[in-house]
Design a protein around this motif. Structure first.
Motif, PDB file in Angstrom:
ATOM      1  N   TYR A  36      39.871  42.493  29.238  1.00  0.00           N
ATOM      2  CA  TYR A  36      40.607  43.835  29.112  1.00  0.00           C
ATOM      3  C   TYR A  36      39.658  45.028  28.978  1.00  0.00           C
ATOM      4  CZ  TYR A  36      43.912  47.276  27.313  1.00  0.00           C
ATOM      5  OH  TYR A  36      44.635  48.446  26.925  1.00  0.00           O
ATOM      6  N   THR A  37      38.589  44.823  28.150  1.00  0.00           N
ATOM      7  CA  THR A  37      37.616  45.956  27.835  1.00  0.00           C
ATOM      8  C   THR A  37      36.985  46.222  29.236  1.00  0.00           C
ATOM      9  OG1 THR A  37      37.412  45.284  25.682  1.00  0.00           O
ATOM     10  CG2 THR A  37      35.603  46.656  26.507  1.00  0.00           C
ATOM     11  N   LEU A  38      36.400  45.118  29.853  1.00  0.00           N
ATOM     12  CA  LEU A  38      35.655  45.310  31.168  1.00  0.00           C
ATOM     13  C   LEU A  38      36.674  45.935  32.163  1.00  0.00           C
ATOM     14  CD1 LEU A  38      33.696  41.959  31.378  1.00  0.00           C
ATOM     15  CD2 LEU A  38      32.806  44.211  31.017  1.00  0.00           C
ATOM     16  N   ALA A  39      38.040  45.413  32.473  1.00  0.00           N
ATOM     17  CA  ALA A  39      38.707  46.144  33.253  1.00  0.00           C
ATOM     18  C   ALA A  39      38.945  47.602  32.946  1.00  0.00           C
ATOM     19  CB  ALA A  39      40.168  45.259  33.357  1.00  0.00           C
ATOM     20  N   LEU A  40      39.265  47.886  31.814  1.00  0.00           N
ATOM     21  CA  LEU A  40      39.345  49.129  31.446  1.00  0.00           C
ATOM     22  C   LEU A  40      37.918  50.183  31.702  1.00  0.00           C
ATOM     23  CD1 LEU A  40      40.889  49.537  28.017  1.00  0.00           C
ATOM     24  CD2 LEU A  40      42.264  50.108  30.225  1.00  0.00           C
ATOM     25  N   SER A  41      36.758  49.556  31.439  1.00  0.00           N
ATOM     26  CA  SER A  41      35.703  50.457  31.655  1.00  0.00           C
ATOM     27  C   SER A  41      35.488  50.552  33.175  1.00  0.00           C
ATOM     28  CB  SER A  41      34.408  49.646  31.158  1.00  0.00           C
ATOM     29  OG  SER A  41      34.358  48.389  31.457  1.00  0.00           O
ATOM     30  N   VAL A  42      35.700  49.438  34.042  1.00  0.00           N
ATOM     31  CA  VAL A  42      35.836  49.599  35.477  1.00  0.00           C
ATOM     32  C   VAL A  42      36.760  50.568  36.163  1.00  0.00           C
ATOM     33  CG1 VAL A  42      35.928  48.304  37.751  1.00  0.00           C
ATOM     34  CG2 VAL A  42      34.488  47.241  35.979  1.00  0.00           C
ATOM     35  N   LYS A  44      37.973  53.200  34.454  1.00  0.00           N
ATOM     36  CA  LYS A  44      37.271  54.548  34.045  1.00  0.00           C
ATOM     37  C   LYS A  44      36.042  55.118  34.996  1.00  0.00           C
ATOM     38  CE  LYS A  44      39.272  54.540  29.354  1.00  0.00           C
ATOM     39  NZ  LYS A  44      38.949  54.461  27.991  1.00  0.00           N
ATOM     40  N   GLU A  45      35.029  54.180  35.341  1.00  0.00           N
ATOM     41  CA  GLU A  45      33.995  54.381  35.897  1.00  0.00           C
ATOM     42  C   GLU A  45      34.041  54.583  37.213  1.00  0.00           C
ATOM     43  OE1 GLU A  45      30.813  52.114  34.743  1.00  0.00           O
ATOM     44  OE2 GLU A  45      30.974  52.392  32.723  1.00  0.00           O
ATOM     45  N   GLN A  46      34.855  53.937  37.962  1.00  0.00           N
ATOM     46  CA  GLN A  46      34.811  53.756  39.470  1.00  0.00           C
ATOM     47  C   GLN A  46      36.304  54.076  39.972  1.00  0.00           C
ATOM     48  OE1 GLN A  46      32.850  50.271  40.627  1.00  0.00           O
ATOM     49  NE2 GLN A  46      31.189  50.833  39.636  1.00  0.00           N
ATOM     50  N   GLU A  47      36.425  55.007  41.024  1.00  0.00           N
ATOM     51  CA  GLU A  47      37.835  54.941  41.674  1.00  0.00           C
ATOM     52  C   GLU A  47      38.304  53.714  42.391  1.00  0.00           C
ATOM     53  OE1 GLU A  47      39.565  57.981  44.919  1.00  0.00           O
ATOM     54  OE2 GLU A  47      38.472  58.946  43.398  1.00  0.00           O
ATOM     55  N   THR A  48      37.107  53.086  43.156  1.00  0.00           N
ATOM     56  CA  THR A  48      37.593  52.019  43.633  1.00  0.00           C
ATOM     57  C   THR A  48      36.584  50.690  43.109  1.00  0.00           C
ATOM     58  OG1 THR A  48      36.942  53.337  45.796  1.00  0.00           O
ATOM     59  CG2 THR A  48      37.772  51.057  46.195  1.00  0.00           C
ATOM     60  N   PRO A  49      37.058  49.734  42.792  1.00  0.00           N
ATOM     61  CA  PRO A  49      36.243  48.648  41.810  1.00  0.00           C
ATOM     62  C   PRO A  49      35.267  47.988  42.993  1.00  0.00           C
ATOM     63  CG  PRO A  49      38.610  47.977  42.241  1.00  0.00           C
ATOM     64  CD  PRO A  49      38.657  49.465  42.681  1.00  0.00           C
ATOM     65  N   PRO A  50      34.346  47.708  42.424  1.00  0.00           N
ATOM     66  CA  PRO A  50      33.378  47.034  43.373  1.00  0.00           C
ATOM     67  C   PRO A  50      33.798  45.512  44.149  1.00  0.00           C
ATOM     68  CG  PRO A  50      32.421  47.165  41.136  1.00  0.00           C
ATOM     69  CD  PRO A  50      33.868  47.517  41.171  1.00  0.00           C
ATOM     70  N   ASN A  51      33.371  45.331  45.033  1.00  0.00           N
ATOM     71  CA  ASN A  51      33.795  44.022  45.688  1.00  0.00           C
ATOM     72  C   ASN A  51      33.612  42.937  44.875  1.00  0.00           C
ATOM     73  OD1 ASN A  51      34.486  45.375  48.170  1.00  0.00           O
ATOM     74  ND2 ASN A  51      32.337  44.880  49.066  1.00  0.00           N
ATOM     75  N   GLY A  52      34.573  41.956  44.694  1.00  0.00           N
ATOM     76  CA  GLY A  52      34.635  40.626  43.894  1.00  0.00           C
ATOM     77  C   GLY A  52      34.881  40.787  42.588  1.00  0.00           C
ATOM     78  N   ILE A  53      35.064  42.112  42.349  1.00  0.00           N
ATOM     79  CA  ILE A  53      35.232  42.164  40.542  1.00  0.00           C
ATOM     80  C   ILE A  53      36.890  41.597  40.473  1.00  0.00           C
ATOM     81  CG2 ILE A  53      36.478  44.497  40.651  1.00  0.00           C
ATOM     82  CD1 ILE A  53      33.846  43.613  38.177  1.00  0.00           C
ATOM     83  N   GLU A  54      37.602  41.637  41.076  1.00  0.00           N
ATOM     84  CA  GLU A  54      38.937  41.009  40.824  1.00  0.00           C
ATOM     85  C   GLU A  54      38.637  39.558  40.666  1.00  0.00           C
ATOM     86  OE1 GLU A  54      38.202  42.680  43.703  1.00  0.00           O
ATOM     87  OE2 GLU A  54      39.382  44.716  43.673  1.00  0.00           O
ATOM     88  N   SER A  55      38.136  38.746  41.583  1.00  0.00           N
ATOM     89  CA  SER A  55      37.964  37.301  41.199  1.00  0.00           C
ATOM     90  C   SER A  55      37.418  37.214  39.896  1.00  0.00           C
ATOM     91  CB  SER A  55      37.256  36.718  42.381  1.00  0.00           C
ATOM     92  OG  SER A  55      36.007  37.322  42.540  1.00  0.00           O
ATOM     93  N   ASN A  56      36.360  37.897  39.471  1.00  0.00           N
ATOM     94  CA  ASN A  56      35.795  37.894  38.002  1.00  0.00           C
ATOM     95  C   ASN A  56      36.712  37.908  37.024  1.00  0.00           C
ATOM     96  OD1 ASN A  56      33.317  37.725  39.618  1.00  0.00           O
ATOM     97  ND2 ASN A  56      32.744  39.449  39.162  1.00  0.00           N
ATOM     98  N   PHE A  57      37.581  38.980  37.133  1.00  0.00           N
ATOM     99  CA  PHE A  57      38.724  38.937  36.055  1.00  0.00           C
ATOM    100  C   PHE A  57      39.857  37.741  36.086  1.00  0.00           C
ATOM    101  CE2 PHE A  57      37.982  43.835  36.606  1.00  0.00           C
ATOM    102  CZ  PHE A  57      37.215  43.841  35.533  1.00  0.00           C
ATOM    103  N   TYR A  58      40.021  37.350  37.460  1.00  0.00           N
ATOM    104  CA  TYR A  58      40.863  36.177  37.543  1.00  0.00           C
ATOM    105  C   TYR A  58      40.244  34.789  36.850  1.00  0.00           C
ATOM    106  CZ  TYR A  58      43.154  32.647  39.807  1.00  0.00           C
ATOM    107  OH  TYR A  58      43.827  31.236  40.176  1.00  0.00           O
TER     108      TYR A  58
END
Length: 74
Positions: A36-42, A44-58
């Protein structure tokens, strides 16, 4: 479907860790909080999340579910 690729030593160390160091329910809670904390910080920092970040959260959520099923439908 993937197969188990852990060595016997790695399996033993994981079992020892979860049997003595921390309860699986507590580890799942920590993983969910970190995710949750990582998702919030991403967000807040970036308008578009970096490639592959969704699968990391998953996969972090999947690990938490394996340790302590919370989202299972009854």
């Amino acid at each position: 479907m993937s197969t188990n690729t852990f060595s016997k030593e790695a399996e033993k160390r994981l079992i020892d860790f979860f049997n003595h160091a921390i309860a699986p329910e507590d580890m799942a809670k920590v993983i969910r909080q970190v995710n949750y904390t990582l998702a919030l910080s991403v967000m807040k920092e970036q308008e578009t999340p970096p490639n592959g970040i969704e699968s990391n959260f998953y996969w972090l959520n999947e690990l938490a579910e394996i340790l302590n099923p919370y989202l299972e439908a009854e």
